[in-house]
Scaffold this motif. Sequence first.
Motif, mmCIF file in Angstrom:
data_model
loop_
_atom_site.group_PDB
_atom_site.id
_atom_site.type_symbol
_atom_site.label_atom_id
_atom_site.label_comp_id
_atom_site.label_asym_id
_atom_site.label_seq_id
_atom_site.Cartn_x
_atom_site.Cartn_y
_atom_site.Cartn_z
ATOM 1 N N ILE A 137 -14.791 -14.133 6.880
ATOM 2 C CA ILE A 137 -15.100 -12.749 7.226
ATOM 3 C C ILE A 137 -13.996 -11.891 6.641
ATOM 4 N N VAL A 138 -14.350 -11.014 5.720
ATOM 5 C CA VAL A 138 -13.381 -10.114 5.106
ATOM 6 C C VAL A 138 -13.700 -8.683 5.530
ATOM 7 N N CYS A 139 -12.750 -7.796 5.327
ATOM 8 C CA CYS A 139 -12.970 -6.382 5.605
ATOM 9 C C CYS A 139 -13.821 -5.803 4.482
ATOM 10 N N HIS A 140 -15.047 -5.378 4.790
ATOM 11 C CA HIS A 140 -15.947 -4.871 3.753
ATOM 12 C C HIS A 140 -15.435 -3.583 3.131
ATOM 13 N N ALA A 141 -14.609 -2.833 3.866
ATOM 14 C CA ALA A 141 -14.039 -1.617 3.301
ATOM 15 C C ALA A 141 -12.949 -1.932 2.288
ATOM 16 N N GLY A 142 -12.402 -3.123 2.357
ATOM 17 C CA GLY A 142 -11.345 -3.526 1.441
ATOM 18 C C GLY A 142 -9.985 -3.514 2.109
ATOM 19 N N TYR A 143 -8.948 -3.663 1.295
ATOM 20 C CA TYR A 143 -7.576 -3.760 1.781
ATOM 21 C C TYR A 143 -6.677 -2.863 0.948
ATOM 22 N N ASP A 144 -5.746 -2.212 1.621
ATOM 23 C CA ASP A 144 -4.745 -1.444 0.902
ATOM 24 C C ASP A 144 -3.730 -2.397 0.280
ATOM 25 N N ILE A 145 -3.255 -2.054 -0.900
ATOM 26 C CA ILE A 145 -2.353 -2.941 -1.623
ATOM 27 C C ILE A 145 -1.076 -3.206 -0.824
ATOM 28 N N ASP A 146 -0.655 -2.243 -0.001
ATOM 29 C CA ASP A 146 0.576 -2.396 0.768
ATOM 30 C C ASP A 146 0.330 -2.828 2.207
ATOM 31 N N GLY A 147 -0.930 -3.056 2.579
ATOM 32 C CA GLY A 147 -1.245 -3.350 3.971
ATOM 33 C C GLY A 147 -1.370 -4.835 4.264
ATOM 34 N N VAL A 148 -1.637 -5.136 5.539
ATOM 35 C CA VAL A 148 -1.931 -6.512 5.949
ATOM 36 C C VAL A 148 -3.278 -6.911 5.375
ATOM 37 N N LYS A 149 -3.346 -8.121 4.836
ATOM 38 C CA LYS A 149 -4.604 -8.603 4.246
ATOM 39 C C LYS A 149 -4.908 -9.975 4.843
ATOM 40 N N GLN A 150 -5.955 -10.029 5.647
ATOM 41 C CA GLN A 150 -6.343 -11.289 6.271
ATOM 42 C C GLN A 150 -7.853 -11.416 6.288
ATOM 43 N N ILE B 128 -17.647 -9.943 -1.736
ATOM 44 C CA ILE B 128 -16.682 -9.344 -2.646
ATOM 45 C C ILE B 128 -15.986 -8.188 -1.932
ATOM 46 N N PHE B 129 -14.674 -8.094 -2.104
ATOM 47 C CA PHE B 129 -13.896 -7.031 -1.475
ATOM 48 C C PHE B 129 -12.935 -6.440 -2.496
ATOM 49 N N ARG B 130 -12.448 -5.261 -2.170
ATOM 50 C CA ARG B 130 -11.548 -4.522 -3.062
ATOM 51 C C ARG B 130 -10.139 -4.502 -2.483
ATOM 52 N N ILE B 131 -9.150 -4.595 -3.357
ATOM 53 C CA ILE B 131 -7.765 -4.283 -3.014
ATOM 54 C C ILE B 131 -7.381 -3.078 -3.844
ATOM 55 N N LYS B 132 -6.889 -2.034 -3.176
ATOM 56 C CA LYS B 132 -6.658 -0.765 -3.868
ATOM 57 C C LYS B 132 -5.508 -0.012 -3.209
ATOM 58 N N ARG B 133 -4.713 0.626 -4.032
ATOM 59 C CA ARG B 133 -3.652 1.480 -3.504
ATOM 60 C C ARG B 133 -4.272 2.711 -2.831
ATOM 61 N N ASN B 134 -3.711 3.111 -1.701
ATOM 62 C CA ASN B 134 -4.180 4.278 -0.933
ATOM 63 C C ASN B 134 -5.622 4.125 -0.445
ATOM 64 N N LEU B 135 -6.068 2.896 -0.265
ATOM 65 C CA LEU B 135 -7.448 2.663 0.178
ATOM 66 C C LEU B 135 -7.726 3.338 1.516
ATOM 67 N N TYR B 136 -6.788 3.250 2.460
ATOM 68 C CA TYR B 136 -7.037 3.792 3.790
ATOM 69 C C TYR B 136 -7.051 5.318 3.765
ATOM 70 N N LEU B 137 -6.291 5.905 2.855
ATOM 71 C CA LEU B 137 -6.372 7.354 2.681
ATOM 72 C C LEU B 137 -7.761 7.741 2.178
ATOM 73 N N ASP B 138 -8.290 6.978 1.221
ATOM 74 C CA ASP B 138 -9.647 7.244 0.723
ATOM 75 C C ASP B 138 -10.664 7.155 1.860
ATOM 76 N N LEU B 139 -10.527 6.147 2.717
ATOM 77 C CA LEU B 139 -11.461 5.981 3.833
ATOM 78 C C LEU B 139 -11.334 7.132 4.824
#
Length: 204
Positions: free
Chosen positions: A1-14, A94-105
């Motif tokens: 189970i992954v986060c469908h919104a993706g993960y921020d490059i600097d955040g926790v990724k599990q 499939i999920f995305r890793i992106k800088r400032n992802l949570y700001l985009d959300l």
Amino acid sequence: IVCHAGYDIDGVKQAVIWGNNENLSGYFEIIDVSINRQPPGKPSIVYRGRLKKWGKHIWGGNNYIADFTDFRREGLYWIRLIVKETRETSPSYIFRIKRNLYLDLALKAAEWFYYQRCGVEIPGWHKPCHIEDAILLENGSKIDATGGSHDAGDYGKWLNCGSEGIWSLTTLAEELFKDGLNEKAHSVLDEAIWEGNYICKVYY
């Protein structure tokens, strides 16, 4: 189970793995889906980590955590499992890793408030609605109650929910101003002001 919104490059990724009753041992691999490898069918493995046991889930099996917090490369990925004690595993979405992802959300969530505006036309969304909303007083007079924002998918306009929305929007705007994103901050504040004007009219 992954986060469908993706993960921020600097955040926790599990990711969470739901297993059966067996104690699984093995590892996980992160596959880059944007790289074509030769020969065809050979995946591009960009990260490998061990599974960590994480207690039982309510249907009687075991949970495991795949932690890849230290993987800090932007892109599109999926996870596959390599374990010994089961005959079949499922790949992740499939999920995305992106800088400032949570700001985009957060900005997408703030934009949602615009589409919930009540009393005016939102082009491509709805025509002017509830343009005769009013509070009727005992003496027969009326207080204009047009405006504000529709609630969570319905047409209620609740002061407590609206005030929480204002707090969230102004908090986001404050962070945007700190980062020098003034135009985006003003756009977010516009939605807070829209709801604030409504509350000022009807709070009496």
